[in-house]
Design an enzyme around this catalytic site. Structure first.
Site, PDB file in Angstrom:
ATOM      1  N   HIS A 470       1.424  -1.201   0.026  1.00  9.78           N
ATOM      2  CA  HIS A 470      -0.241   0.524  -0.088  1.00  9.78           C
ATOM      3  C   HIS A 470       1.007   1.335  -0.269  1.00  9.78           C
ATOM      4  CE1 HIS A 470      -3.135   2.570   1.158  1.00  9.78           C
ATOM      5  NE2 HIS A 470      -2.328   3.356   2.362  1.00  9.78           N
ATOM      6  N   GLU A 471       1.546   1.551   0.872  1.00 10.32           N
ATOM      7  CA  GLU A 471       3.328   2.603   0.850  1.00 10.32           C
ATOM      8  C   GLU A 471       3.573   2.481  -0.063  1.00 10.32           C
ATOM      9  OE1 GLU A 471       1.977   4.905   3.568  1.00 10.32           O
ATOM     10  OE2 GLU A 471       0.769   3.253   4.424  1.00 10.32           O
ATOM     11  N   HIS A 475       1.023   4.445  -2.976  1.00  7.98           N
ATOM     12  CA  HIS A 475       1.264   5.794  -3.002  1.00  7.98           C
ATOM     13  C   HIS A 475       2.405   6.163  -3.331  1.00  7.98           C
ATOM     14  CE1 HIS A 475      -1.884   7.252  -0.038  1.00  7.98           C
ATOM     15  NE2 HIS A 475      -0.902   5.984   1.434  1.00  7.98           N
TER      16      HIS A 475
END
Length: 654
Positions: A470-471, A475
């Site tokens: 996710h990170e 992002h």
């Protein structure tokens, strides 16, 4: 959402007692999970200098976190001050004896402790994840007897009675507009005055853009019209106010403007006494910095909070990005905009953490694979940065995290221009993840008994992978497209699927109106079988937004897929009710304190309970607790006139 377990009779009875509209959604249950952050070993391994650095950064973070009370609801600062007065005079065990003598049951007193712990944990009376209001899980009349008969009320009768009278109605009120954070008729927010609408927010954003001002550290207050024109105050967060000062980047911005038929006044000084405390401890932390990057980073943060300059905070963030692999990691400022209904203003947060070397090594392996993984994402290389900027991906054990809530991972800074040119850092918060892993077998739902042990075994490791992807890829992927005199963000579907390269072809074109456009072509042959139907259905509908920003088209696309209805065959609303009845409330996290004793820094830990969380806050500001509470209520009172609608509870406080 904070719903109690199904069959919690006390929660249901107390919800009814709190008011006819108080359903369990707006109550924190007595059996809510409370866990302590374990950072003892990581703190033990710090050198004396590193401990001093971490201590002063932590103090800066905790002081700054108080601003969140002023960013949440009109009543939050008064509730915080009242609770702090109560528990400073009597700790939870001592106050319990008084409460029972006033006629409260054990369950009702525990409900009060849970409410107080919730206020401290969320820095206000709205949940940090979900933005839903929560109210005390006991009758107002009983709580009043406890407060007015307390030791705090005996010591300071006028102050305690005034605090209670100011916040008691709003503390319990669940009138429709007050149930959620929102703008205008949709909810309550203190990022905007009560009479601001979404149209006001859009106009203010256009004004800020025209002056190259960031909204991150601002609030917007609508004033009395002048000459028939709307008037707005844009207030920057800073130590300095409007008094004459040496020229800086910001002083030329502090003036009146005419913009699209409206008056705008740019001022500063929001949260000034609180930010003064932040600056003092950042100055002290500089003396223990490990390198020049940390020193320059802190110097720019000090400049930012003193002047109200986001540009200075960006400069500090550049030095922060350059500070690779520090033993003590930190970040502080007006960061996440999730709770601003318009999505532009940042909530104050600050964290301090120490490196978890074992988990960091695993994430470094993921980073090493990132460039190959990016090729598997379902868009062409032109949608990615020209050169992948290898991020610093570290697993940390949190010592301090101030603000309204603690995430499991962070990808910062949020400034898009920095992310494109300087990069970013990925941070996984290891001891926060450990709390998230903590699952009581008896509270697991929607699983067969034989599957529960398997779930408990793999929940933690799978969450590590989820946070990492996710990170790093969620992002960390994608490019900000810029065209002459215009900036527009292409909406890029950030998913990690079983998709091949060359899946999507984007051809620049010119639209009928003469503006730049693009044509999207999906190569059906390059979609791998796994995930093919869903991906194909979505991408066939996906149109890259025009470079000027097709907001209406983007909103229609999003809302079409995000709509939650009770239509067959999914019947989502019916399923939602079933899920919420069994949903475990978000856990409360007890954080330690650091205390300077001579030249040594001590770590103070607390039990994992509502009472332990309250004690941690009661001991958080030993030198100036009453002074801070006075500051908070004065700041809230000065602006109370802006929120007389929808409630008149704060009338007369201005």
């Amino acid at each position: 959402m904070g719903e109690p377990e199904a069959g919690s009779e006390f929660a249901m009875r107390a919800a009814a007692a709190a008011g006819p509209m108080a359903d369990a959604q707006y109550i924190l249950p007595n059996d809510i999970g409370v866990f302590s952050l374990d950072c003892r070993e990581a703190f033990r391994l710090l050198s004396p200098t590193e401990r001093l650095y971490a201590h002063h950064l932590s103090r800066a973070a905790w002081y700054g976190g108080l601003a969140v009370l002023l960013q949440t609801s009109p009543e939050a600062p008064y509730i915080y001050a009242l609770l702090s007065r109560l528990f400073r005079a009597q700790d939870p065990d001592q106050l319990r004896q008084h409460a029972l003598s006033e006629g409260l049951t054990e369950e009702e007193y525990q409900a009060f402790l849970v409410y107080a712990a919730g206020v401290y944990s969320n820095m206000g009376n709205y949940k940090s994840f979900g933005d839903t209001k929560f109210v005390p899980n006991l009758p107002k009349e009983k709580l009043e007897r406890v407060i007015l008969g307390s030791e705090a009320a005996q010591q300071h009768p006028e102050e305690v009675r005034s605090l209670w009278q100011t916040c008691r109605e709003l503390m319990f009120s669940l009138e429709p507009r007050l149930r959620h954070l929102g703008l205008g008729k949709e909810g309550i927010t203190t990022y905007f005055s009560g009479d601001c609408t979404m149209e006001d927010a859009k106009l203010a954003q256009d004004f800020l853009d025209s002056q190259n001002l960031s909204a991150y550290n601002t609030r917007l207050f609508k004033g009395v019209p002048q000459d028939g024109k709307p008037c707005y105050e844009v207030r920057l967060a800073s130590v300095l106010g409007m008094e004459p000062a040496l020229h800086s980047e910001m002083t030329s911005k502090l003036k009146s403007y005419e913009f699209q038929g409206s008056h705008f006044q740019v001022t500063r000084g929001d949260y000034a006494p609180i930010l003064q405390k932040v600056v003092e401890h950042l100055e002290k932390a500089k003396a223990y910095a490990a390198n020049s990057q940390q020193e320059q980073m802190l110097a720019q943060y000090i400049e930012s909070f003193t002047q109200g300059s986001i540009e200075a905070h960006k400069k500090g963030s550049r030095f922060w990005i350059q500070d690779k692999g520090p033993i003590v990691e930190s970040y502080i400022g007006f960061i996440e905009s999730y709770r601003d209904p318009f999505g532009s203003r940042g909530e104050f947060e600050g964290f301090v953490a120490m490196v978890n070397k074992a988990m960091s090594a695993k994430f470094e392996c993921l980073v090493a694979s990132a460039e190959q993984l990016l090729k598997e994402l379902p868009w062409p290389p032109t949608f990615e940065k020209d050169k992948f900027l290898t991020p610093d991906f570290t697993s940390l054990d949190v010592l301090t995290f101030s603000g309204s809530g603690i995430p499991a991972g962070i990808n910062i800074p949020n400034y898009d221009d920095l992310r494109q040119t300087d990069g970013f850092k990925n941070v996984s918060l290891g001891n926060v993840l450990a709390v998230a892993y903590a699952t009581q077998r008896e509270k697991l739902t929607f699983l067969e008994e034989e599957d529960k042990d398997l779930f408990i075994r793999w929940k933690g490791p799978s969450f590590d992978v989820q946070v990492g992807l996710h990170e790093l890829l969620g992002h960390g992927s994608g490019k900000l497209f810029v065209q002459a005199h215009m900036q527009a963000r292409f909406v890029i579907l950030r998913v990690l699927l079983e998709a091949g390269e060359g899946l999507v072809t984007v051809t620049p074109t010119t639209g009928a109106d003469g503006r730049p456009d693009a044509r999207v072509r999906l190569d059906r042959n390059k979609i791998r079988p796994v995930g093919k139907p869903a991906l194909e259905r979505f991408l066939r509908k996906l149109q890259v937004l025009k470079s000027t920003g097709d907001v209406a088209g983007g909103r229609a696309l999003y809302e079409g897929y995000a709509a939650v209805t009770d239509a067959s065959p999914e019947c989502f609303l019916t399923l939602r009710d079933t899920v919420l009845l069994r949903k475990e409330s978000r856990k409360l996290i007890v954080q330690p304190n650091t205390r300077l004793e001579g030249s040594e820094v001590q770590l103070l830990e607390y039990e994992a309970s509502a009472a332990g969380l309250i004690r941690s806050f009661s001991e958080r500001f030993p030198e100036d607790g009453p002074e801070l509470e006075e500051v908070l209520t004065q700041l809230a009172t000065a602006d109370a006139r802006f929120w007389k609608s929808p409630s008149e509870a704060l009338s007369g406080q201005a």
